[in-house]
Design a protein around this motif. Structure first.
Motif, PDB file in Angstrom:
ATOM      1  N   VAL A  82      25.990  18.857  38.968  1.00  0.00           N
ATOM      2  CA  VAL A  82      26.058  20.061  39.791  1.00  0.00           C
ATOM      3  C   VAL A  82      27.338  20.017  40.620  1.00  0.00           C
ATOM      4  CG1 VAL A  82      23.561  20.311  39.881  1.00  0.00           C
ATOM      5  CG2 VAL A  82      24.726  19.015  41.673  1.00  0.00           C
ATOM      6  N   GLN A  83      27.836  21.181  40.954  1.00  0.00           N
ATOM      7  CA  GLN A  83      29.063  21.240  41.771  1.00  0.00           C
ATOM      8  C   GLN A  83      28.733  21.259  43.255  1.00  0.00           C
ATOM      9  OE1 GLN A  83      31.357  24.628  40.056  1.00  0.00           O
ATOM     10  NE2 GLN A  83      32.756  22.963  39.504  1.00  0.00           N
ATOM     11  N   LYS A  84      27.593  21.882  43.564  1.00  0.00           N
ATOM     12  CA  LYS A  84      27.182  22.004  44.953  1.00  0.00           C
ATOM     13  C   LYS A  84      25.784  21.386  45.046  1.00  0.00           C
ATOM     14  CE  LYS A  84      26.467  25.493  48.410  1.00  0.00           C
ATOM     15  NZ  LYS A  84      26.030  26.867  48.665  1.00  0.00           N
ATOM     16  N   ALA A  85      25.648  20.366  45.851  1.00  0.00           N
ATOM     17  CA  ALA A  85      24.377  19.634  45.907  1.00  0.00           C
ATOM     18  C   ALA A  85      23.292  20.435  46.606  1.00  0.00           C
ATOM     19  CB  ALA A  85      24.587  18.301  46.618  1.00  0.00           C
ATOM     20  N   GLN A  86      22.090  20.330  46.093  1.00  0.00           N
ATOM     21  CA  GLN A  86      20.908  20.955  46.689  1.00  0.00           C
ATOM     22  C   GLN A  86      19.843  19.899  46.932  1.00  0.00           C
ATOM     23  OE1 GLN A  86      19.602  23.797  43.785  1.00  0.00           O
ATOM     24  NE2 GLN A  86      20.730  25.463  44.779  1.00  0.00           N
ATOM     25  N   SER A  87      18.894  20.203  47.808  1.00  0.00           N
ATOM     26  CA  SER A  87      17.739  19.317  47.976  1.00  0.00           C
ATOM     27  C   SER A  87      17.068  19.097  46.635  1.00  0.00           C
ATOM     28  CB  SER A  87      16.719  19.960  48.926  1.00  0.00           C
ATOM     29  OG  SER A  87      16.882  19.473  50.222  1.00  0.00           O
ATOM     30  N   GLY A  88      16.731  17.865  46.352  1.00  0.00           N
ATOM     31  CA  GLY A  88      16.061  17.550  45.097  1.00  0.00           C
ATOM     32  C   GLY A  88      17.025  17.065  44.028  1.00  0.00           C
ATOM     33  N   ASP A  89      18.322  17.407  44.168  1.00  0.00           N
ATOM     34  CA  ASP A  89      19.305  16.843  43.235  1.00  0.00           C
ATOM     35  C   ASP A  89      19.358  15.338  43.445  1.00  0.00           C
ATOM     36  OD1 ASP A  89      19.911  19.321  42.231  1.00  0.00           O
ATOM     37  OD2 ASP A  89      21.747  19.582  43.407  1.00  0.00           O
ATOM     38  N   VAL A  90      19.837  14.657  42.438  1.00  0.00           N
ATOM     39  CA  VAL A  90      19.851  13.191  42.498  1.00  0.00           C
ATOM     40  C   VAL A  90      21.294  12.689  42.412  1.00  0.00           C
ATOM     41  CG1 VAL A  90      19.177  11.072  41.266  1.00  0.00           C
ATOM     42  CG2 VAL A  90      17.522  12.921  41.588  1.00  0.00           C
ATOM     43  N   VAL A  91      21.647  11.810  43.334  1.00  0.00           N
ATOM     44  CA  VAL A  91      22.935  11.120  43.255  1.00  0.00           C
ATOM     45  C   VAL A  91      22.661   9.805  42.528  1.00  0.00           C
ATOM     46  CG1 VAL A  91      24.952  10.275  44.488  1.00  0.00           C
ATOM     47  CG2 VAL A  91      23.508  12.048  45.518  1.00  0.00           C
ATOM     48  N   ALA A  92      23.286   9.640  41.369  1.00  0.00           N
ATOM     49  CA  ALA A  92      23.025   8.459  40.551  1.00  0.00           C
ATOM     50  C   ALA A  92      24.342   7.759  40.267  1.00  0.00           C
ATOM     51  CB  ALA A  92      22.358   8.862  39.234  1.00  0.00           C
ATOM     52  N   LEU A  93      24.271   6.445  40.202  1.00  0.00           N
ATOM     53  CA  LEU A  93      25.487   5.715  39.876  1.00  0.00           C
ATOM     54  C   LEU A  93      25.173   4.443  39.107  1.00  0.00           C
ATOM     55  CD1 LEU A  93      25.196   3.402  42.136  1.00  0.00           C
ATOM     56  CD2 LEU A  93      26.576   4.880  43.561  1.00  0.00           C
ATOM     57  N   ALA A  94      26.189   4.017  38.371  1.00  0.00           N
ATOM     58  CA  ALA A  94      26.138   2.724  37.690  1.00  0.00           C
ATOM     59  C   ALA A  94      27.454   2.026  38.010  1.00  0.00           C
ATOM     60  CB  ALA A  94      25.974   2.894  36.182  1.00  0.00           C
ATOM     61  N   VAL A  95      27.350   0.792  38.418  1.00  0.00           N
ATOM     62  CA  VAL A  95      28.528   0.031  38.839  1.00  0.00           C
ATOM     63  C   VAL A  95      28.409  -1.370  38.248  1.00  0.00           C
ATOM     64  CG1 VAL A  95      29.778  -0.922  40.826  1.00  0.00           C
ATOM     65  CG2 VAL A  95      28.697   1.340  41.008  1.00  0.00           C
ATOM     66  N   ARG A  96      29.503  -1.830  37.684  1.00  0.00           N
ATOM     67  CA  ARG A  96      29.510  -3.223  37.247  1.00  0.00           C
ATOM     68  C   ARG A  96      29.942  -4.103  38.405  1.00  0.00           C
ATOM     69  NH1 ARG A  96      28.719  -3.564  31.814  1.00  0.00           N
ATOM     70  NH2 ARG A  96      28.987  -1.476  30.954  1.00  0.00           N
ATOM     71  N   ILE A  97      29.133  -5.119  38.680  1.00  0.00           N
ATOM     72  CA  ILE A  97      29.487  -6.123  39.680  1.00  0.00           C
ATOM     73  C   ILE A  97      29.777  -7.383  38.870  1.00  0.00           C
ATOM     74  CG2 ILE A  97      28.717  -7.438  41.682  1.00  0.00           C
ATOM     75  CD1 ILE A  97      29.001  -4.446  42.309  1.00  0.00           C
ATOM     76  N   GLY A  98      31.077  -7.684  38.721  1.00  0.00           N
ATOM     77  CA  GLY A  98      31.436  -8.729  37.764  1.00  0.00           C
ATOM     78  C   GLY A  98      31.003  -8.257  36.381  1.00  0.00           C
ATOM     79  N   LYS A  99      30.183  -9.069  35.729  1.00  0.00           N
ATOM     80  CA  LYS A  99      29.730  -8.669  34.384  1.00  0.00           C
ATOM     81  C   LYS A  99      28.374  -7.986  34.401  1.00  0.00           C
ATOM     82  CE  LYS A  99      32.237 -12.234  31.832  1.00  0.00           C
ATOM     83  NZ  LYS A  99      32.145 -13.490  31.076  1.00  0.00           N
ATOM     84  N   THR A 100      27.791  -7.825  35.598  1.00  0.00           N
ATOM     85  CA  THR A 100      26.432  -7.294  35.687  1.00  0.00           C
ATOM     86  C   THR A 100      26.465  -5.801  36.003  1.00  0.00           C
ATOM     87  OG1 THR A 100      25.657  -9.436  36.460  1.00  0.00           O
ATOM     88  CG2 THR A 100      24.211  -7.540  36.848  1.00  0.00           C
ATOM     89  N   ARG A 101      25.827  -5.031  35.123  1.00  0.00           N
ATOM     90  CA  ARG A 101      25.801  -3.578  35.323  1.00  0.00           C
ATOM     91  C   ARG A 101      24.550  -3.239  36.132  1.00  0.00           C
ATOM     92  NH1 ARG A 101      23.795   0.900  33.050  1.00  0.00           N
ATOM     93  NH2 ARG A 101      25.124   2.728  32.777  1.00  0.00           N
ATOM     94  N   LEU A 102      24.760  -2.619  37.290  1.00  0.00           N
ATOM     95  CA  LEU A 102      23.638  -2.244  38.159  1.00  0.00           C
ATOM     96  C   LEU A 102      23.576  -0.729  38.283  1.00  0.00           C
ATOM     97  CD1 LEU A 102      24.095  -4.876  41.054  1.00  0.00           C
ATOM     98  CD2 LEU A 102      22.569  -5.019  39.055  1.00  0.00           C
ATOM     99  N   ILE A 103      22.362  -0.215  38.493  1.00  0.00           N
ATOM    100  CA  ILE A 103      22.208   1.220  38.725  1.00  0.00           C
ATOM    101  C   ILE A 103      21.399   1.437  39.995  1.00  0.00           C
ATOM    102  CG2 ILE A 103      22.392   1.889  36.299  1.00  0.00           C
ATOM    103  CD1 ILE A 103      19.344   2.041  36.178  1.00  0.00           C
ATOM    104  N   ASP A 104      21.579   2.622  40.564  1.00  0.00           N
ATOM    105  CA  ASP A 104      20.809   2.989  41.746  1.00  0.00           C
ATOM    106  C   ASP A 104      20.908   4.513  41.891  1.00  0.00           C
ATOM    107  OD1 ASP A 104      19.261   2.819  44.032  1.00  0.00           O
ATOM    108  OD2 ASP A 104      20.585   1.434  45.086  1.00  0.00           O
ATOM    109  N   ASN A 105      20.089   5.069  42.746  1.00  0.00           N
ATOM    110  CA  ASN A 105      20.121   6.519  42.954  1.00  0.00           C
ATOM    111  C   ASN A 105      19.339   6.881  44.197  1.00  0.00           C
ATOM    112  OD1 ASN A 105      17.201   7.661  42.177  1.00  0.00           O
ATOM    113  ND2 ASN A 105      17.682   5.925  40.834  1.00  0.00           N
TER     114      ASN A 105
END
Lengths: 290, 290
Positions: free
Chosen positions: B253-276
């Motif tokens: 989405v371009q403009k965030a609304q209530s209920g939208d989800v902010v999700a990310l995946a980040v590699r920390i060293g070789k470990t891929r982690l996700i959160d939201n």
């Protein structure tokens, strides 16, 4: 007999049947019912407390240039027949009831879908797979009944039921034929009188294959050549495929064995027809040297 | 507590539960249990007559170069914990029990599988879809419990359950975090002490996104830029994606609304982690002109 069009209403009826611990037999159809369908309904009736027949011309199993829009629809007549057979529920959903906005799940029988009919009907068997799985989940039948005429369909359905642990017993009943041997099919309605006569070549070719193996000719190349000869005598016939296959993997075999299936698809004019036989090969008596 | 490895034995136990009309709660896991899993188990225990926990490191949801072989396996410890929680059945099948020879059915959440984590984990969500569907068919739970941390997984599962009329209620419970905010994950076991500290940037970035929208900054490009700034401060962090999405379609989405989800995946060293996080945007009070 209840005619139900909404998924929610169907769920309620099924819940009641389950609470009563009634066994449920399901006959999934696209309507335009003939004696082939009715043989399934009668078997379902014999073996279960309740019988559900679904009538749904499933758009997902038709290709873009196939006969979805002109597929025969004889709903009122179908219901009259099913009511006389003592069917409990006819489930006749609209397409948007089965595939609402946002629907995006594909069920794909990967090693089976590109063989036999799958070659000329890409996407057909994933359409079959998804609708059958939905019907199984909604209706929770103990047993579901299918006709041997749609051989590849039965293989696909057995496979997805087994792979996904769907817990439904699949029964496949023999193909019902008219007095000349033509396999009953809703699509026979497309045939002119001449074409209907030409269409007899499918079963004649299959009979020939069966008699060849009984005389010891199990080389499938030779079998197919003989079948092609028979079919080529029908003016309006164009062969899509003729194949002798393993009944589980659908892989072509070179040497036919008992249990292998001879399957074919032939266009009669513009109408694509399919048929098959399961080979039985009597053991040759072993002649003594003495 | 029964530990069951064979599909046939599981079916018998489930049949007994169903005959008793026991409600069943299912918590599907890959083992290496932590407080996140246990929050699901406890909720399942509260809400159902019987609780089944599956422990199966599902090969189909790992890519070729992913961590299937080194994924943490702590089965004995898991069983001790689950026994203390009053779980009734642990289902711990081998891969050949779940995917016997000839298995070939794919279940594909088509419009969801190539988004977010699907981009860097091709095939992952069809692996999830098929194993969850198999578990649902085998265990026939009334309710199945999943953690919000695996956000896209929950969207995929809700979708296939709805699309295939699987008739299981899906409950998604909040992500459990350590005292620093790090989302609990079996993969946290891969992190060194320094990396574990660096990994806090995921949640810090999410908190920042949440506070931005509360101050009225709902332009997602700006939100993502601010989050990137926070994550770039962690030396071992490499961003896979940061995205603000519709919680059903997973479209950005371009403009965030209530209920939208902010999700990310980040590699920390070789470990891929996700959160939201699920965004909540308080309505701004409307100021009177007078």
């Amino acid at each position: 007999m209840q005619v139900i069009t909404a998924v929610q209403a169907l769920k309620q009826y099924i819940r009641v049947l389950k609470e009563r611990r009634s066994t449920i037999g399901l006959v999934p159809t696209m309507g335009a019912l003939h004696e082939g369908h009715l043989s399934l309904v009668r078997q379902a009736k014999k073996e279960n407390d309740a019988v559900v027949v679904s009538i749904f011309v499933n758009p997902l199993q038709f290709g873009k240039n196939e006969d979805f829009s002109r597929y025969p629809r004889t709903f009122d007549n179908d219901c009259n027949i099913l009511s006389q057979e003592g069917v409990n529920i006819v489930f006749n959903p609209g397409a948007s009831e089965m595939y609402p906005d946002g629907f995006c799940t594909a069920v794909i029988p990967e090693s089976l879908e590109d063989k036999l009919c799958g070659k000329s009907r890409p996407g057909h068997f994933r359409g079959v797979a998804v609708v059958v799985l939905k019907l199984f989940n909604l209706i929770q039948p103990d047993v579901a009944y299918f006709g041997q005429k749609d051989f590849q369909q039965t293989v696909v359905i057995r496979r997805i039921v087994s792979d996904l642990n769907a817990g439904v017993t699949i029964k496949v009943l023999p193909t019902i034929r008219d007095q000349n041997g033509l396999a009953l099919s809703s699509r026979n309605a497309y045939l002119s009188e001449t074409e209907r006569n030409d269409a007899l070549c499918l079963y004649q070719a299959l009979i020939r294959a069966q008699s060849l193996v009984k005389t010891g000719i199990v080389n499938t190349e030779e079998m197919v050549r003989e079948m092609e000869k028979i079919i080529s005598q029908s003016k309006s016939a164009t062969i899509d495929y003729i194949s002798v296959v393993n009944p589980e993997t659908l892989e072509s075999v070179q040497k036919a064995q008992s249990g292998d299936v001879v399957a074919l698809a032939v266009r009669i004019g513009k109408t694509r027809l399919i048929d098959n036989v399961i080979l039985t090969i009597y053991e040759q008596p072993i002649l003594s040297d003495t």
